[in-house]
Design an enzyme around this catalytic site. Structure first.
Site, PDB file in Angstrom:
ATOM      1  N   ILE A 273       0.807  -1.216   0.000  1.00  0.00           N
ATOM      2  CA  ILE A 273       0.000   0.000   0.000  1.00  0.00           C
ATOM      3  C   ILE A 273       0.842   1.268   0.000  1.00  0.00           C
ATOM      4  O   ILE A 273       0.303   2.367  -0.133  1.00  0.00           O
ATOM      5  CB  ILE A 273      -0.960   0.030   1.204  1.00  0.00           C
TER       6      ILE A 273
ATOM      7  N   GLY B 161       8.424   4.050   0.685  1.00  0.00           N
ATOM      8  CA  GLY B 161       9.214   5.242   0.962  1.00  0.00           C
ATOM      9  C   GLY B 161      10.672   5.006   0.676  1.00  0.00           C
ATOM     10  O   GLY B 161      11.051   4.008   0.049  1.00  0.00           O
ATOM     11  N   GLY B 162      11.501   5.941   1.170  1.00  0.00           N
ATOM     12  CA  GLY B 162      12.918   5.849   0.882  1.00  0.00           C
ATOM     13  C   GLY B 162      13.598   4.654   1.517  1.00  0.00           C
ATOM     14  O   GLY B 162      14.564   4.122   0.968  1.00  0.00           O
TER      15      GLY B 162
ATOM     16  N   VAL C 220       5.402  -0.465   2.916  1.00  0.00           N
ATOM     17  CA  VAL C 220       4.269  -0.666   3.811  1.00  0.00           C
ATOM     18  C   VAL C 220       3.263  -1.588   3.135  1.00  0.00           C
ATOM     19  O   VAL C 220       2.905  -1.396   1.966  1.00  0.00           O
ATOM     20  CB  VAL C 220       3.581   0.667   4.165  1.00  0.00           C
TER      21      VAL C 220
ATOM     22  N   LYS D 176       5.111  -2.304   8.201  1.00  0.00           N
ATOM     23  CA  LYS D 176       6.187  -1.516   7.592  1.00  0.00           C
ATOM     24  C   LYS D 176       7.499  -2.277   7.726  1.00  0.00           C
ATOM     25  O   LYS D 176       7.930  -2.596   8.841  1.00  0.00           O
ATOM     26  CB  LYS D 176       6.287  -0.159   8.277  1.00  0.00           C
TER      27      LYS D 176
ATOM     28  N   ASP E 209       8.882  16.624  11.327  1.00  0.00           N
ATOM     29  CA  ASP E 209       8.515  16.527   9.911  1.00  0.00           C
ATOM     30  C   ASP E 209       7.009  16.715   9.743  1.00  0.00           C
ATOM     31  O   ASP E 209       6.345  15.931   9.065  1.00  0.00           O
ATOM     32  CB  ASP E 209       8.960  15.174   9.345  1.00  0.00           C
TER      33      ASP E 209
END
Length: 358
Positions: free
Chosen positions: A60, A63-64, A68, A83, A178
């Protein structure tokens, strides 16, 4: 030409088949080949689509440093977000430390507007993963792209719970670092209604932690939402999140970032030496002067002028929301729940209205 096309197709399929042995090919690999989506030392589990006690349902997000998945607990059958640290990051010590810190940090926070941490574990081969509640809905970045800038009334109602969550994190000695629209998620409930969740404490910092884990040894965060002092290498404190909230408010109102730059250094110079224009000059909806003032104070590069805490920002934004609500009530646009509706005045035989007669 047909033979050449077939040869190219055959060659491509062969490369995909061998993709599991090439870590850098994961991003372009076929989604059906689950092996390339996980660290190479988890191939045996990936082939079974089971990681620990969780059965992978589908990917789903990516990222870097991690992927996930929607997954199901094989014991309880609960659907969760899984994750997994992936690719070269799985062997990178700082990346592993940040990943583990996200699990520990989020695990310390129990708040209805913070994504819930359920579990974290490490496989025998050293592979690590974290398990969080599965969210159905969309982040504010996606919502803005789909619907356009938010109205001042809506933005206040949405972000006030975020501020409560961040204030709770600060009270626990944790700075997010962030804050941005894509890390604020509107969870959709089956029976209707949305609940805001703060995501991604991957680069959060404990105020009592002297260990500095930065990205590439440099400033941490998303540049367009980073406070001026972060560009200058200062230690993060709650005012960093205040600035992130101010930049988020600005972006959601206008679909523009408060500062732009053609390069990293140009953006850093604009943030550290410039002054943002009032959002009312770019917003498609009318922005009251009071909300302009709140946003610009949250974005102020002078820390002595900027809100000292999220709680102070929350108080002023709630005041703006209250004023907007009063205006709508005065204009008769809507009524508060439970407000009695006046009965119509019907004449009686004596000529008086029925309400007067009673």
């Amino acid at each position: 030409r047909l033979r050449s096309t077939r040869e190219k197709l055959r060659s491509t399929r062969e490369k995909e088949r061998r993709g599991a042995s090439v870590g850098t090919g994961a991003r372009n690999a076929s989604p059906r080949d689950v092996r390339v989506l996980l660290p190479l030392d988890m191939l045996s589990n990936a082939q079974e689509r089971v990681i620990g006690k969780y059965r992978v349902v589908r990917e789903i997000g990516r990222g870097g440093v991690g992927v996930v998945y929607e997954a199901e607990n094989t014991w309880t059958h609960r659907r969760v977000a899984l994750k997994v640290l992936s690719g070269s990051a799985a062997a990178d010590v700082p990346s592993r430390e940040r990943f583990l810190r996200e699990a520990r940090t989020a695990g310390r926070l129990v708040h209805p507007n913070v994504v819930a941490m359920i579990d974290a574990d490490m496989e025998k081969d050293g592979s690590i993963y974290i398990v969080q509640e599965l969210l159905v809905g969309e982040d504010l970045d996606t919502k803005l792209e789909r619907e356009g800038p938010f109205t001042p009334r809506d933005i206040a109602a949405i972000l006030l719970p975020v501020m409560d969550a961040l204030a709770s994190a600060h009270a626990a000695g944790i700075v997010h670092r962030d804050v941005k629209p894509s890390n604020l998620f509107l969870k959709r409930h089956p029976k209707g209604g949305d609940q805001l969740k703060v995501l991604d404490f991957g680069i959060a910092r404990r105020l009592d932690d002297e260990t500095r884990l930065t990205l590439d040894g440099d400033a941490v965060g998303t540049p367009h939402f980073m406070a001026p002092e972060t560009f200058l290498g200062a230690e993060a404190d709650p005012q960093v999140d205040v600035y992130g909230l101010g930049a988020t408010l600005y972006f959601l109102l206008t679909a523009r970032r408060p500062y732009e730059g053609r390069s990293g250094p140009a953006l850093a110079a604009a943030v550290t030496h410039g002054g943002a224009a009032p959002p009312s000059g770019f917003a498609p909806h009318e922005v009251p002067a009071a909300l302009d003032a709140v946003v610009l104070r949250a974005l102020h590069r002078d820390r002595a002028v900027r809100y000292a805490s999220v709680a102070a920002l929350d108080e002023d934004l709630a005041g703006v929301q209250s004023t907007l609500l009063d205006q709508l009530l005065d204009e008769g646009i809507f009524e508060l729940p439970g407000t009695p509706t006046p009965r119509p005045e019907t004449p009686t035989r004596t000529g008086r209205t029925r309400r007067d007669a009673t």
